[in-house]
Enzyme design. Structure first.
Site, mmCIF file in Angstrom:
data_model
loop_
_atom_site.group_PDB
_atom_site.id
_atom_site.type_symbol
_atom_site.label_atom_id
_atom_site.label_comp_id
_atom_site.label_asym_id
_atom_site.label_seq_id
_atom_site.Cartn_x
_atom_site.Cartn_y
_atom_site.Cartn_z
ATOM 1 N N HIS A 43 -1.641 45.915 52.288
ATOM 2 C CA HIS A 43 -2.040 47.054 53.128
ATOM 3 C C HIS A 43 -3.380 46.700 53.763
ATOM 4 O O HIS A 43 -4.435 46.975 53.190
ATOM 5 C CB HIS A 43 -2.158 48.317 52.282
ATOM 6 C CG HIS A 43 -2.405 49.571 53.075
ATOM 7 N ND1 HIS A 43 -1.884 50.794 52.728
ATOM 8 C CD2 HIS A 43 -3.117 49.796 54.212
ATOM 9 C CE1 HIS A 43 -2.266 51.712 53.587
ATOM 10 N NE2 HIS A 43 -3.024 51.125 54.507
ATOM 11 N N ARG A 45 -6.335 47.365 55.643
ATOM 12 C CA ARG A 45 -7.083 48.478 56.236
ATOM 13 C C ARG A 45 -8.122 47.956 57.232
ATOM 14 O O ARG A 45 -8.576 46.811 57.122
ATOM 15 C CB ARG A 45 -7.753 49.306 55.146
ATOM 16 C CG ARG A 45 -6.744 50.057 54.273
ATOM 17 C CD ARG A 45 -7.439 50.919 53.221
ATOM 18 N NE ARG A 45 -6.450 51.638 52.420
ATOM 19 C CZ ARG A 45 -5.895 52.800 52.758
ATOM 20 N NH1 ARG A 45 -6.245 53.376 53.895
ATOM 21 N NH2 ARG A 45 -5.012 53.385 51.973
ATOM 22 N N GLU A 70 2.207 47.398 54.857
ATOM 23 C CA GLU A 70 2.108 48.842 55.034
ATOM 24 C C GLU A 70 0.782 49.195 55.683
ATOM 25 O O GLU A 70 -0.189 48.437 55.604
ATOM 26 C CB GLU A 70 2.268 49.571 53.696
ATOM 27 C CG GLU A 70 1.231 49.227 52.653
ATOM 28 C CD GLU A 70 1.471 49.957 51.339
ATOM 29 O OE1 GLU A 70 2.641 50.253 51.018
ATOM 30 O OE2 GLU A 70 0.473 50.220 50.637
ATOM 31 N N HIS A 190 3.833 54.514 44.499
ATOM 32 C CA HIS A 190 2.573 55.197 44.219
ATOM 33 C C HIS A 190 2.554 55.707 42.774
ATOM 34 O O HIS A 190 3.331 56.585 42.404
ATOM 35 C CB HIS A 190 2.283 56.369 45.167
ATOM 36 C CG HIS A 190 0.805 56.601 45.332
ATOM 37 N ND1 HIS A 190 0.030 55.918 46.250
ATOM 38 C CD2 HIS A 190 -0.044 57.392 44.660
ATOM 39 C CE1 HIS A 190 -1.231 56.307 46.151
ATOM 40 N NE2 HIS A 190 -1.306 57.201 45.191
ATOM 41 N N ASP A 191 1.665 55.127 41.992
ATOM 42 C CA ASP A 191 1.414 55.502 40.594
ATOM 43 C C ASP A 191 2.606 55.252 39.672
ATOM 44 O O ASP A 191 2.679 55.831 38.582
ATOM 45 C CB ASP A 191 0.952 56.956 40.482
ATOM 46 C CG ASP A 191 -0.482 57.143 40.953
ATOM 47 O OD1 ASP A 191 -1.130 56.132 41.280
ATOM 48 O OD2 ASP A 191 -0.955 58.295 40.999
#
EC number: 2.6.99.2
Length: 238
Positions: A43, A45, A70, A190-191
């Site tokens: 990812h 950023r 992503e 996620h998690d």
């Protein structure tokens, strides 16, 4: 079979802390694949606090499983996808300053935007996935965007799993069935961890892929990366 894609953002965070190339991000990705990862996720950023722009291009010709990039689909992200041409682009709605993704797309409000973005991504020959909350109202509009898959945002599941796993999974069962009926591929992330992953897979056996980073890397501190990847793979073999 549900594929395990290993998110290596945290490896990049560790490397960046000292400003050198230790750990070597590309080598870790190659080792993760050798240890059983069926995909590598990054990812990138805008502030490059973990994955850097150059990392994407160092990885793109080395990853031999599925490369998943992503991110928020701004001009920079779309240019990365155009040049890198990963197996999959996962669109997330979080702003650049967000610590981590914390909600899915409102596919009703942003349907036209997503439709245009996905058409562009498809023109590059890239499979698309939309990060989405487990609310049925968002799924038919998601289908109308032309996306290939949706990725279920699983933090709400993970946060209540230890309290009442049946209640935690309920909304995901509803939208997973809806996704299947709509012909949408299904990812999740996620998690997710060694405690809650197996139950998710048991309840939704037709998941295409899970993307896991933070928990997997934390577990690797204790169990080692090779053993940890195999432990996660076993949770998916149900």
């Amino acid at each position: 079979m549900t594929k395990l894609s290993v998110n290596i953002n945290k490896i990049a965070t560790l490397r960046n802390a000292r400003g050198h190339n230790n750990p070597d991000l590309v080598q870790v990705a190659l080792d993760a694949e050798r240890f059983g990862a069926q995909g590598i996720t990054v990812h990138p950023r805008p502030d490059e606090r973990h994955i850097r722009y150059n990392d994407v291009f160092a990885l793109k010709d080395q990853v031999t499983t599925e490369f998943n990039i992503e991110g928020y689909p701004d001009k920079r992200y779309m240019e990365i996808i155009r040049l890198a041409k990963p197996a999959q682009a996962t669109l997330v709605p979080d702003p650049p300053e967000a610590i981590t993704s914390n909600t899915g797309w409102d596919t009703i409000q942003h349907k036209d935007l997503l439709k245009d973005l996905i058409a562009e991504l498809h023109s590059y020959g890239v499979r698309t996935s939309i990060f989405i909350n487990p609310e049925s109202k968002y799924f038919e509009p998601a289908k109308e965007t032309g996306t290939d898959r949706v990725e279920l945002y699983t933090e709400p599941y993970a946060s209540t799993y230890h309290i009442d796993k049946e209640k935690a999974i309920a909304p995901y069962l509803e939208v997973a069935s809806l996704s299947k009926d709509l012909g949408l591929g299904l990812n999740a992330g996620h998690d997710l961890d060694l405690h809650n992953l197996k139950f998710l897979k048991e309840q939704i056996p037709y998941l295409d892929e899970v993307s896991i980073g933070h928990a997997l890397i934390c577990d690797a501190l204790y169990y080692g990366l090779e053993n940890t990847i195999q432990m996660y793979r076993r949770q998916l073999e149900v």
